[in-house]
Design a protein around this motif. Structure first.
Motif, PDB file in Angstrom:
ATOM      1  N   PHE A 150       0.828  -1.201   0.000  1.00 43.37           N
ATOM      2  CA  PHE A 150       0.000   0.000   0.000  1.00 43.37           C
ATOM      3  C   PHE A 150       0.862   1.251   0.000  1.00 43.37           C
ATOM      4  CE2 PHE A 150      -2.522  -3.325   1.968  1.00 43.37           C
ATOM      5  CZ  PHE A 150      -3.774  -3.159   1.397  1.00 43.37           C
ATOM      6  N   ARG A 151       0.315   2.329  -0.589  1.00 41.56           N
ATOM      7  CA  ARG A 151       0.925   3.646  -0.486  1.00 41.56           C
ATOM      8  C   ARG A 151       0.442   4.373   0.762  1.00 41.56           C
ATOM      9  NH1 ARG A 151      -0.200   3.835  -6.197  1.00 41.56           N
ATOM     10  NH2 ARG A 151       1.676   4.115  -7.459  1.00 41.56           N
ATOM     11  N   TYR A 152      -0.824   4.147   1.123  1.00 40.83           N
ATOM     12  CA  TYR A 152      -1.481   4.960   2.142  1.00 40.83           C
ATOM     13  C   TYR A 152      -1.757   4.143   3.403  1.00 40.83           C
ATOM     14  CZ  TYR A 152      -2.205   7.961  -1.895  1.00 40.83           C
ATOM     15  OH  TYR A 152      -2.009   8.738  -3.006  1.00 40.83           O
ATOM     16  N   PHE A 153      -1.323   4.697   4.549  1.00 39.35           N
ATOM     17  CA  PHE A 153      -1.517   4.019   5.827  1.00 39.35           C
ATOM     18  C   PHE A 153      -2.994   3.739   6.098  1.00 39.35           C
ATOM     19  CE2 PHE A 153       2.801   5.144   7.432  1.00 39.35           C
ATOM     20  CZ  PHE A 153       3.114   3.917   8.002  1.00 39.35           C
ATOM     21  N   PHE A 154      -3.872   4.710   5.815  1.00 42.01           N
ATOM     22  CA  PHE A 154      -5.272   4.540   6.195  1.00 42.01           C
ATOM     23  C   PHE A 154      -5.956   3.440   5.389  1.00 42.01           C
ATOM     24  CE2 PHE A 154      -5.172   7.965   3.068  1.00 42.01           C
ATOM     25  CZ  PHE A 154      -6.195   7.621   2.183  1.00 42.01           C
ATOM     26  N   VAL A 155      -5.533   3.220   4.147  1.00 42.81           N
ATOM     27  CA  VAL A 155      -6.088   2.114   3.364  1.00 42.81           C
ATOM     28  C   VAL A 155      -5.616   0.789   3.961  1.00 42.81           C
ATOM     29  CG1 VAL A 155      -6.258   1.046   1.094  1.00 42.81           C
ATOM     30  CG2 VAL A 155      -6.118   3.536   1.288  1.00 42.81           C
ATOM     31  N   ARG A 156      -4.348   0.728   4.275  1.00 47.77           N
ATOM     32  CA  ARG A 156      -3.773  -0.474   4.886  1.00 47.77           C
ATOM     33  C   ARG A 156      -4.454  -0.805   6.215  1.00 47.77           C
ATOM     34  NH1 ARG A 156       1.645  -0.554   8.198  1.00 47.77           N
ATOM     35  NH2 ARG A 156       2.552  -2.612   7.798  1.00 47.77           N
ATOM     36  N   LYS A 157      -4.656   0.212   7.056  1.00 47.38           N
ATOM     37  CA  LYS A 157      -5.274  -0.036   8.364  1.00 47.38           C
ATOM     38  C   LYS A 157      -6.731  -0.469   8.218  1.00 47.38           C
ATOM     39  CE  LYS A 157      -3.918   3.840  10.441  1.00 47.38           C
ATOM     40  NZ  LYS A 157      -3.698   4.802  11.549  1.00 47.38           N
ATOM     41  N   THR A 158      -7.415   0.029   7.197  1.00 45.25           N
ATOM     42  CA  THR A 158      -8.782  -0.440   6.942  1.00 45.25           C
ATOM     43  C   THR A 158      -8.785  -1.934   6.664  1.00 45.25           C
ATOM     44  OG1 THR A 158      -9.484   1.706   6.064  1.00 45.25           O
ATOM     45  CG2 THR A 158     -10.792  -0.213   5.432  1.00 45.25           C
ATOM     46  N   CYS A 159      -7.815  -2.411   5.885  1.00 46.06           N
ATOM     47  CA  CYS A 159      -7.739  -3.840   5.579  1.00 46.06           C
ATOM     48  C   CYS A 159      -7.361  -4.657   6.810  1.00 46.06           C
ATOM     49  CB  CYS A 159      -6.754  -4.079   4.445  1.00 46.06           C
ATOM     50  SG  CYS A 159      -7.350  -3.506   2.831  1.00 46.06           S
ATOM     51  N   PHE A 160      -6.491  -4.126   7.676  1.00 45.77           N
ATOM     52  CA  PHE A 160      -6.174  -4.811   8.924  1.00 45.77           C
ATOM     53  C   PHE A 160      -7.445  -5.097   9.722  1.00 45.77           C
ATOM     54  CE2 PHE A 160      -1.617  -3.122   9.130  1.00 45.77           C
ATOM     55  CZ  PHE A 160      -1.049  -4.379   9.006  1.00 45.77           C
ATOM     56  N   VAL A 161      -8.335  -4.101   9.787  1.00 49.62           N
ATOM     57  CA  VAL A 161      -9.536  -4.225  10.595  1.00 49.62           C
ATOM     58  C   VAL A 161     -10.621  -5.023   9.869  1.00 49.62           C
ATOM     59  CG1 VAL A 161     -11.418  -2.953  11.701  1.00 49.62           C
ATOM     60  CG2 VAL A 161      -9.071  -2.089  11.851  1.00 49.62           C
ATOM     61  N   LYS A 162     -10.833  -4.715   8.599  1.00 47.21           N
ATOM     62  CA  LYS A 162     -11.951  -5.300   7.852  1.00 47.21           C
ATOM     63  C   LYS A 162     -11.869  -6.816   7.767  1.00 47.21           C
ATOM     64  CE  LYS A 162     -14.227  -5.142   3.292  1.00 47.21           C
ATOM     65  NZ  LYS A 162     -15.582  -5.136   3.857  1.00 47.21           N
ATOM     66  N   TYR A 163     -10.660  -7.358   7.636  1.00 45.01           N
ATOM     67  CA  TYR A 163     -10.532  -8.789   7.394  1.00 45.01           C
ATOM     68  C   TYR A 163     -10.036  -9.557   8.611  1.00 45.01           C
ATOM     69  CZ  TYR A 163     -11.574  -7.487   2.699  1.00 45.01           C
ATOM     70  OH  TYR A 163     -12.217  -6.981   1.594  1.00 45.01           O
ATOM     71  N   ALA A 164     -10.051  -8.944   9.791  1.00 42.71           N
ATOM     72  CA  ALA A 164      -9.629  -9.618  11.015  1.00 42.71           C
ATOM     73  C   ALA A 164     -10.811  -9.850  11.941  1.00 42.71           C
ATOM     74  CB  ALA A 164      -8.564  -8.791  11.734  1.00 42.71           C
ATOM     75  N   ARG A 165     -10.761 -10.970  12.642  1.00 44.45           N
ATOM     76  CA  ARG A 165     -11.749 -11.265  13.685  1.00 44.45           C
ATOM     77  C   ARG A 165     -11.221 -10.830  15.052  1.00 44.45           C
ATOM     78  NH1 ARG A 165     -15.155 -15.709  12.199  1.00 44.45           N
ATOM     79  NH2 ARG A 165     -15.556 -15.563   9.967  1.00 44.45           N
ATOM     80  N   GLY A 166      -9.942 -10.517  15.135  1.00 48.10           N
ATOM     81  CA  GLY A 166      -9.339 -10.122  16.403  1.00 48.10           C
ATOM     82  C   GLY A 166      -7.923  -9.637  16.191  1.00 48.10           C
ATOM     83  N   PHE A 167      -7.312  -9.149  17.286  1.00 48.36           N
ATOM     84  CA  PHE A 167      -5.962  -8.596  17.228  1.00 48.36           C
ATOM     85  C   PHE A 167      -5.111  -9.178  18.348  1.00 48.36           C
ATOM     86  CE2 PHE A 167      -8.752  -5.505  15.378  1.00 48.36           C
ATOM     87  CZ  PHE A 167      -8.065  -5.014  14.281  1.00 48.36           C
ATOM     88  N   VAL A 168      -3.905  -9.553  18.016  1.00 49.28           N
ATOM     89  CA  VAL A 168      -2.897  -9.886  19.016  1.00 49.28           C
ATOM     90  C   VAL A 168      -1.776  -8.874  18.845  1.00 49.28           C
ATOM     91  CG1 VAL A 168      -1.256 -11.588  19.875  1.00 49.28           C
ATOM     92  CG2 VAL A 168      -3.485 -12.337  19.011  1.00 49.28           C
ATOM     93  N   VAL A 169      -1.454  -8.164  19.933  1.00 55.95           N
ATOM     94  CA  VAL A 169      -0.496  -7.069  19.857  1.00 55.95           C
ATOM     95  C   VAL A 169       0.741  -7.422  20.662  1.00 55.95           C
ATOM     96  CG1 VAL A 169      -0.169  -4.584  20.086  1.00 55.95           C
ATOM     97  CG2 VAL A 169      -2.475  -5.507  19.730  1.00 55.95           C
ATOM     98  N   LEU A 170       1.831  -7.676  19.974  1.00 53.46           N
ATOM     99  CA  LEU A 170       3.109  -7.961  20.607  1.00 53.46           C
ATOM    100  C   LEU A 170       3.823  -6.652  20.932  1.00 53.46           C
ATOM    101  CD1 LEU A 170       4.198 -10.815  18.161  1.00 53.46           C
ATOM    102  CD2 LEU A 170       3.300 -11.087  20.477  1.00 53.46           C
ATOM    103  N   PRO A 171       4.848  -6.676  21.782  1.00 55.43           N
ATOM    104  CA  PRO A 171       5.587  -5.457  22.074  1.00 55.43           C
ATOM    105  C   PRO A 171       6.039  -4.752  20.795  1.00 55.43           C
ATOM    106  CG  PRO A 171       6.240  -7.178  23.594  1.00 55.43           C
ATOM    107  CD  PRO A 171       5.336  -7.826  22.571  1.00 55.43           C
ATOM    108  N   GLY A 172       5.783  -3.453  20.730  1.00 52.96           N
ATOM    109  CA  GLY A 172       6.124  -2.691  19.527  1.00 52.96           C
ATOM    110  C   GLY A 172       6.284  -1.218  19.820  1.00 52.96           C
ATOM    111  N   GLY A 173       6.537  -0.458  18.754  1.00 49.26           N
ATOM    112  CA  GLY A 173       6.800   0.966  18.885  1.00 49.26           C
ATOM    113  C   GLY A 173       5.625   1.823  18.468  1.00 49.26           C
ATOM    114  N   LEU A 174       5.922   2.969  17.853  1.00 49.52           N
ATOM    115  CA  LEU A 174       4.874   3.938  17.513  1.00 49.52           C
ATOM    116  C   LEU A 174       3.864   3.375  16.522  1.00 49.52           C
ATOM    117  CD1 LEU A 174       6.981   7.231  17.210  1.00 49.52           C
ATOM    118  CD2 LEU A 174       5.614   6.440  19.147  1.00 49.52           C
ATOM    119  N   GLY A 175       4.331   2.625  15.530  1.00 46.20           N
ATOM    120  CA  GLY A 175       3.401   2.050  14.566  1.00 46.20           C
ATOM    121  C   GLY A 175       2.449   1.070  15.222  1.00 46.20           C
TER     122      GLY A 175
END
Length: 251
Positions: A150-175
């Protein structure tokens, strides 16, 4: 003198559904203007053209992921070393998610993202990478078997949410924090159906949770029940159980 049958009258021009006459007649044809390489190029930097690019990214992303099936997005740092415990945990989580019936979606980069993709790939599952164009190129890690850039963060983040049933968040930084708080906001405001968000690594996330409770909530900027929007876990099996329980898929 009348024009031959089927020919336009003098001073008349039809361009598709548009009729032009007299001083509104344009030189050349639409195909000629399309194929002519000469002329100004500033139009490729205009907002209307950017809208077309954005639209094409949504179309390509939605098309690639439409038949993905149940999936979980795994977030985490691109800087996680391969020889670290966090990387090993990421591999275990990716593998366990596939064994529980999920595809695994990450940002497609190195570190924790690569670890989760590696676990999914080794388990024979669908390992998805949603990459992003950055000044410092990372490239898609070798364990991705379905990748979209993707070129655009907001398009990418829409796909992260739209096609996921849940989130697992490992230790990370600002992103990682950006992705986490966007997901929390979407759930809190009911812009998406509630789904599980698991913060993996109590030691890493406890300071943030303390700040949410002791500062944000204490000053009335959020409600105590907002702490129920996510789970904390240090156990891979427990994290998978939390995701499985809330989306109704049994491992």
């Amino acid at each position: 003198m009348a024009s031959p049958e089927g020919a336009p009258a003098p001073g008349e021009q039809r361009l598709g559904r548009v009729l032009r006459r007299h001083d509104q007649v344009q030189a050349g044809t639409t195909d000629q203007r399309l194929l002519d390489s000469a002329g100004p190029s500033e139009w490729v930097h205009t907002d209307p053209w950017r809208v077309m690019r954005i639209q094409s990214e949504f179309v390509e992303g939605f098309g690639a992921l439409a038949e993905l099936g149940p999936a979980v997005s795994v977030f985490g740092s691109a800087r996680t070393p391969r020889d670290s415990k966090e990387y090993e945990i990421g591999v275990r989580i990716g593998r366990a998610l596939v064994e529980a019936g999920f595809a695994v979606i990450t940002g497609g980069g190195p570190g924790a993202m690569e670890a989760a993709n590696k676990g999914a790939h080794e388990a024979g599952g669908t390992s998805v990478g949603l990459g992003i164009e950055l000044p410092f190129e990372q490239g898609m890690n070798p364990y991705v078997n379905l990748g979209v850039d993707f070129r655009y963060f907001f398009v990418r983040k829409t796909c992260f949410v739209k096609y996921a049933r849940g989130f697992v968040v490992l230790p990370g930084g600002l992103g990682t924090l950006d992705e986490l708080f966007e997901a929390l906001t979407l759930v809190q405001t009911r812009k998406v159906t509630r789904f599980p968000i698991v913060l993996f690594g109590t030691d890493y996330w406890s300071g943030l949770v303390d700040w949410l409770r002791d500062t944000l909530i204490a000053q009335g900027k959020a409600s105590m029940h907002d702490l129920e929007l996510f789970h904390l876990s240090d156990d891979v099996d427990e994290a998978i159980t939390l995701v499985t329980k809330e989306v109704g898929i049994q491992p």
